[in-house]
Design a protein around this motif. Structure first.
Motif: not given
Length: 813
Positions: A500-513, A536-546
């Protein structure tokens, strides 16, 4: 002549030692036989009596038993208890004897359960000892109930601890206190050198003593041990103190509490070191393990939320204003004043009135329960100190703080506040609190949320694999995880499943970066799945790969469409600009990509952009993918052929490929793929008579394809017989694995398939999977077909009752 003489001498010694005990045992067994109503039973053999006598006196005869010849020792092994059976293992192997069958029988007789991973068990001794250790630790087995488990000369925990590779802690941390007790010090030392995986399942609320024991246990097993994986399973209502304790300890942070014993392994420097103010709050070093830090975080979130409420209240409906007001009142009714805890009177620069919610006029016309609770509110100065043991107990006598819609349940504690916030998130307010909370961490001092800078803390060894399965992450927990991830360089694999990350996924992406930019970052595998995603899952995938260009394995699944999939949805705010972008994805190191899509057409160009940047991709799996047209699917396949030359395995699951037959033939002609899976893809729904010969012809000309999996495609007998031509004499196919499970195959069709393979006289393939076919309609014919097939391949089947699924099959025709 020396060897036979020694053999006879040891045999005579064996008989002489057991003689007295044999006569005693014979008299004991003969006595009840005389009084038996059914007549005297056959006495045990002399050799068996001698073996029992020797096993009962192994304390003095052990060295002599080890020197016995192999034939005699083989008969004694089943009579030994588990302690001596474990000790004699090495000697038995030197004499060419195996104890695996004995340990398997002990499992069946004592554990009485089907072991997990039965097919992969390679050592039944280690499997039994590991399970035995867990049962003894939890108190679910009585060692005195069976003589094979009871021996006063051995400690069950200590003797079995060296075989424990995986330990599971359940419920209220049962076993943690026992392991850190002084009598079990050697047990814990042994575990520190043998345990690799630590799992937590179905955790419940725990007291201060249990958390202190867990703190010591994790410090010994992780910081001074070899544990490299921590997994949490099925924790519907995580306790903040316990969850953050496990996270921080896994990340390598530790500091003993004021009342806790010093660690004798850390050295004098760390023993005498006093933690700083920031370190004590992060490392759970206060007398109340994490309660004060959790409350400060909740208070900070509420304070920052009130600032935005002043802007949102004007356009909010009256019912929402009542909800927010009553939420704050319920927190005070529970005996905790969040404002006073965050801003004590000595340091506060604002008057008491400036911190009141701006919704007071609106709530005056609301339900009377709110005004009643306000009149009963206790002053902050008289608020009782929270007691750790009663942390989540409701404060009685303060009714009417707030009534939930549709029920009379009260909300007077911190957890009700969390659930209220969760309910408001469902109304589209998740971004508001998420962005406000995350913006507090964008500054240089994250301690404003109870999350101090990590540089000020003492670091120890940390784990390399973290898994969270069905553990809902509150805002506080998500921020803590992200704060730790930003510098967790030892982490190699991260799994976040339905959190249930919700909008916390953006904070997760910043931490992974941020983690990716750290020197020595080892994160190479990320598994992410959830019900919803703000992207959307494809945009999320692109963000993770970046964010993680060095990632090797990425598995991502979203079950339901996001709000951005429906641009017309109200309150649909876009993600931060640095998360997504139109620029091309840089080259990455992905070798394995698995994607599970929600329902709805996906953008083929976005998927192709990910594939183009993944030149090292070797395995691709697409689940429930829907494209707008067959041309889009063809575009994806053409991209794979041009840019992913290293691709070896390709899998499609739950996709409608009935209109993509030309694209399927294009795949089967690809000479780089070694394994292709079409699982429940409706391949033969249209034009089967024309498509099957084309498919067989493409496979006959492909000499690189080793595995073909076709489960759930309604192949039928006709389709199976057509596939048999792939193995004909004029075929160039090297297919060695074929999966035709769930394909409506009947026994007569399978028998004819076997006869055709015999006629061509070649070892067709190595493995044939036949699960869930209609083989129960004629058991005799099915057995004959499988017998013939096993002459050329390894057949894996099951005893499936097709009548249970027949109605479902007809309904989908």
């Amino acid at each position: 002549m020396a060897a036979p003489e020694a053999w006879r001498a040891r045999s005579c010694w064996f008989c002489e030692v057991a003689a007295a005990t044999t006569m005693e045992a014979t008299s004991r067994e003969a006595a009840p036989a005389k009084s038996s109503a059914s007549g005297p039973s056959a006495p045990p053999a002399l050799f068996e009596l001698c073996g029992r006598a020797v096993s009962a006196h192994m304390g003095v005869l052990e060295s002599g038993v080890w020197a016995l010849p192999g034939p005699i020792l083989q008969s004694i092994l089943p009579l030994l208890n588990i302690y001596y059976l474990e000790r004699i293992e090495e000697t038995a192997l030197k004499k060419g004897l195996s104890t695996q069958a004995i340990w398997r029988r002990l499992w069946d007789e004592l554990m009485k359960t089907r072991p997990s991973g039965l097919e992969s068990v390679t050592c039944w001794r280690a499997k039994f000892m590991e399970a035995f250790f867990s049962h003894v630790l939890r108190g679910t087995i009585d060692v005195s109930s069976d003589k094979r488990l009871c021996d006063q000369r051995f400690s069950p925990l200590l003797h079995s601890s060296r075989h424990v590779r995986q330990l599971t802690i359940c419920n209220m941390l049962q076993g943690a206190t026992e392991l850190v007790a002084e009598p079990n010090r050697r047990v814990l030392e042994t575990l520190a050198s043998s345990l690799h995986t630590l799992k937590f399942r179905h955790l419940l609320f725990s007291d201060v003593a249990a958390q202190q024991s867990l703190r010591q246990l994790l410090h010994q097993l992780i910081h001074h041990g070899v544990v490299n994986q921590v997994s949490l399973y099925s924790w519907p209502v995580p306790e903040s103190a316990l969850f953050i304790l496990i996270l921080t300890m896994s990340a390598g942070f530790w500091q003993p509490g004021p009342g806790g014993p010093p660690c004798r392994l850390c050295g004098e420097a760390s023993r005498g070191r006093a933690p700083s103010r920031e370190e004590s709050s992060l490392l759970l070093g206060s007398r109340r393990p994490r309660r004060d830090a959790a409350e400060r975080c909740a208070a900070a979130l509420m304070a920052s939320r009130r600032k935005s409420e002043a802007k949102q209240m004007a356009r909010a409906p009256p019912t929402t204003r009542v909800t927010r007001r009553s939420t704050q009142e319920s927190l005070r009714a529970g005996g905790i004043d969040r404002k006073r805890e965050l801003h004590p009177p000595a340091t506060s620069h604002e008057g008491p009135g400036t911190r009141q919610p701006p919704s007071a006029p609106a709530t005056s016309s609301a339900s009377p329960s709110s005004s009643t609770s306000a009149s009963k509110r206790a002053p902050a100065s008289s608020a009782p100190q929270p007691k750790p043991l009663k942390r989540f107990k409701r404060a009685t006598g303060k009714k009417g703080a707030r009534t939930r819609q549709g029920s009379g349940a009260e909300s007077e504690d911190l957890y009700d506040f969390v659930f209220i916030v969760a309910g408001e998130k469902e109304d589209g307010e998740e971004m508001e609190i998420g962005e406000v909370a995350c913006s507090a961490l964008d500054g240089s001092d994250p301690s404003c949320l109870g999350l101090p800078a990590l540089e000020a803390s003492q670091r120890f060894r940390s784990i390399s694999t973290l898994e969270l399965f069905t553990v809902p992450l509150s805002t506080e927990a998500a921020l803590t995880l992200c704060h730790l991830l930003s510098s967790w360089v030892s982490l190699e694999s991260l799994t976040l499943s339905y959190n249930g990350l919700g909008s916390n996924i953006f904070r997760l992406l910043d931490s992974l970066r941020a983690l990716s930019g750290q020197a020595g970052c080892r994160l190479r595998a990320l598994h992410l799945s959830d019900l919803f995603s703000p992207l959307p899952i494809l945009e999320l995938t692109r963000a993770i790969v970046r964010a993680l260009p060095l990632l090797r394995v990425l598995s991502i699944r979203v079950d339901h469409p996001s709000q951005r999939d429906n641009p017309a949805a109200p309150g649909n705010a876009g993600p931060p600009s640095h998360i997504i972008g139109d620029e091309e994805i840089p080259e990455n190191c992905l070798e394995q990509l698995e994607m599970g899509f929600p329902r709805g057409a996906q953008s083929a160009p976005l998927l192709c952009s990910v594939l183009k940047a993944s030149g090292s991709l070797q395995q691709l799996s697409l689940d429930s993918t829907t494209f707008a047209s067959p041309q889009d699917f063809g575009l994806v396949l053409q991209t794979l052929k041009e840019y992913n030359l290293a691709l070896k395995r390709l899998s499609f699951h739950d996709m409608n490929l009935a209109d993509c037959q030309s694209e399927v033939l294009f795949l089967l002609q690809n000479l780089t793929l070694q394994e292709i899976t079409f699982s429940f893809c409706r391949l033969f729904e249209k034009r089967p008579a024309q498509f099957l010969p084309e498919m067989v012809a493409a496979m006959k000309g492909n000499s690189t394809l080793k595995g073909l999996r076709l489960p759930g495609n309604r192949l039928g007998n006709a389709g199976l017989l057509a596939l048999a031509d792939v193995f004909s004499e004029d075929s160039s196919s090297s297919l060695c694995q074929l999966d035709i499970s769930s394909n409506c195959i009947k026994p007569d069709g399978l028998l004819e398939f076997a006869k055709r393979l015999e006629r061509w006289g070649r070892g067709a393939f190595g493995h044939l999977r036949l699960f869930q076919n209609w083989l129960d309609q004629d058991a005799v014919t099915a057995r004959e077909a499988i017998r013939r097939l096993r002459a050329t391949c390894h057949v894996v089947s099951d005893s499936w009752d097709s009548s249970q699924a027949f109605a479902d099959y007809v309904s989908t025709m």
